[in-house]
Design a protein around this motif. Structure first.
Motif, short mmCIF file in Angstrom:
data_model
loop_
_atom_site.label_atom_id
_atom_site.label_comp_id
_atom_site.label_asym_id
_atom_site.label_seq_id
_atom_site.Cartn_x
_atom_site.Cartn_y
_atom_site.Cartn_z
N UNK A 1 67.95 -9.41 -12.92
CA UNK A 1 66.64 -9.84 -13.44
C UNK A 1 65.99 -10.83 -12.46
N UNK A 2 66.79 -11.78 -11.98
CA UNK A 2 66.25 -12.74 -11.02
C UNK A 2 65.86 -12.05 -9.72
N UNK A 3 66.66 -11.05 -9.33
CA UNK A 3 66.36 -10.32 -8.11
C UNK A 3 65.03 -9.57 -8.23
N UNK A 4 64.83 -8.88 -9.38
CA UNK A 4 63.58 -8.15 -9.60
C UNK A 4 62.40 -9.13 -9.66
N UNK A 5 62.59 -10.25 -10.36
CA UNK A 5 61.53 -11.26 -10.45
C UNK A 5 61.14 -11.76 -9.08
N UNK A 6 62.13 -11.97 -8.23
CA UNK A 6 61.86 -12.45 -6.88
C UNK A 6 61.09 -11.41 -6.07
N UNK A 7 61.46 -10.13 -6.23
CA UNK A 7 60.76 -9.08 -5.50
C UNK A 7 59.32 -8.94 -5.97
N UNK A 8 59.13 -9.04 -7.31
CA UNK A 8 57.77 -8.97 -7.85
C UNK A 8 56.93 -10.13 -7.34
N UNK A 9 57.52 -11.33 -7.31
CA UNK A 9 56.81 -12.50 -6.81
C UNK A 9 56.45 -12.33 -5.34
N UNK A 10 57.38 -11.78 -4.56
CA UNK A 10 57.11 -11.57 -3.13
C UNK A 10 56.00 -10.56 -2.94
N UNK A 11 55.99 -9.51 -3.78
CA UNK A 11 54.94 -8.50 -3.68
C UNK A 11 53.58 -9.09 -4.04
N UNK A 12 53.56 -9.97 -5.07
CA UNK A 12 52.31 -10.61 -5.47
C UNK A 12 51.80 -11.51 -4.36
N UNK A 13 52.69 -12.24 -3.70
CA UNK A 13 52.28 -13.11 -2.60
C UNK A 13 51.74 -12.29 -1.43
N UNK A 14 52.34 -11.13 -1.21
CA UNK A 14 51.87 -10.27 -0.14
C UNK A 14 50.48 -9.71 -0.46
N UNK A 15 50.25 -9.38 -1.76
CA UNK A 15 48.94 -8.86 -2.16
C UNK A 15 47.86 -9.92 -2.18
N UNK A 16 48.28 -11.18 -2.30
CA UNK A 16 47.31 -12.26 -2.49
C UNK A 16 46.29 -12.33 -1.36
N UNK A 17 46.64 -11.83 -0.19
CA UNK A 17 45.72 -11.89 0.95
C UNK A 17 44.44 -11.12 0.69
N UNK A 18 44.52 -10.08 -0.15
CA UNK A 18 43.30 -9.32 -0.45
C UNK A 18 42.89 -9.40 -1.91
N UNK A 19 43.85 -9.61 -2.83
CA UNK A 19 43.46 -9.71 -4.24
C UNK A 19 42.64 -10.96 -4.51
N UNK A 20 42.91 -12.03 -3.75
CA UNK A 20 42.11 -13.24 -3.93
C UNK A 20 40.66 -13.00 -3.54
N UNK A 21 40.44 -12.16 -2.54
CA UNK A 21 39.08 -11.81 -2.13
C UNK A 21 38.41 -10.95 -3.19
N UNK A 22 39.17 -10.06 -3.80
CA UNK A 22 38.64 -9.22 -4.87
C UNK A 22 38.15 -10.08 -6.03
#
Length: 288
Positions: free
Chosen positions: A69-90
């Protein structure tokens, strides 16, 4: 029967006999013991290192403290941080700016397609062309407007939903509630059909026009062009939500209509709702 030595193999028998057949006292092959021992050692090692045994309300954590569960949570968080470069602009950029940004729109198309398929396609169809009871999102005029802001608002609050700011609309049941009788409804049906189809003028259509002006024009407009401010459909085109044949129109007038769309405010994040709105605007721009 006493154990005897088998004359062919030279092995002793077990002393058992079945219908003249004797059983050899053949030992278990040593490789079997080897693999059983290896498997046992693996199990013991796994039980010690990994989460394994339930203990009432908890479980053994294991020496490695692995937690999927912690591993999946960490991967989801990493994916969100990676998306933040363009989702914040959206989230903050004006819709017109995003629509003109090729790189951002490539992201919108890719992500929007997935979001739409997961959340909207079950009603509006994979191509967003709607179906019986569900409007097309790529043709005609959406009930509550076709701009990015209008679509975003509809996605957020829904239509006749449980959201406190839900868009609300309902067509009265003119027949069921006794507002119009059957003959009057037939006249209105004829007039409504004439708005989108070449039909020769008749007395019934003329009567229907009068009834429409008195009962329907307040919402649909004098010419039947609808009103996106209150979610009223255009009756002058050929795009019908509940069907444009006489029977379907009569049914709509007789029993009324009240569509429903859930609110996605608590189900999708802000950037996801904006991506969906931009995705739909882009679909309409490129629809054949």
């Amino acid at each position: 029967m006493k154990p005897e030595r088998d004359p062919v193999t030279g092995r002793l028998t077990t002393g058992h006999e079945w219908n003249g057949l004797t059983e050899l006292d053949t030992p278990v092959p040593k490789p079997v013991y080897f693999f059983l021992i290896v498997f046992l050692l693996f199990c013991v090692g796994y039980w010690l290192l990994m989460p394994a045994w339930p203990l009432g309300t908890t479980y053994t954590k294991g020496l490695l403290h692995q937690d999927e569960r912690a591993s999946v949570t960490a991967r989801v968080k990493a994916a969100a941080e990676q998306r933040a470069s363009w989702t914040s602009m959206i989230e903050v950029d004006h819709a017109a700016t995003v629509l003109e940004d090729a790189a951002l729109m490539a992201r919108v198309r890719e992500t929007g397609r997935t979001l739409f398929a997961d959340n909207c396609a079950m009603c509006h169809g994979m191509e967003a062309r709607g179906g019986p009871g569900f409007p097309s999102l790529v043709s005609g005029t959406p009930l509550w407007g076709a701009t990015t802001d209008a679509l975003f608002q509809t996605i957020m609050v829904g239509i006749n939903s449980d959201h406190p700011d839900s868009r609300t609309s309902q067509m009265p049941a003119f027949g069921r509630d006794g507002i119009l009788d059957a003959t009057q409804i037939d006249a209105v049906v004829a007039y409504v059909r004439s708005l989108s189809q070449p039909i020769a003028p008749t007395d019934r259509i003329a009567k229907g026009r009068e009834l429409f002006a008195a009962n329907c024009a307040a919402c649909h407009g004098e010419g039947g062009n609808g009103n996106s401010e209150i979610g009223v459909p255009d009756l002058t085109d050929t795009r019908w939500i509940y069907g444009g044949d006489s029977a379907s129109i009569r049914q709509s007038i007789w029993r009324g209509r009240q569509g429903h769309m859930p609110s996605w405010d608590g189900r999708l994040q802000l950037w996801q709702r904006r991506v969906l709105a931009l995705y739909l605007v882009d679909l309409r721009r490129h629809a054949p």
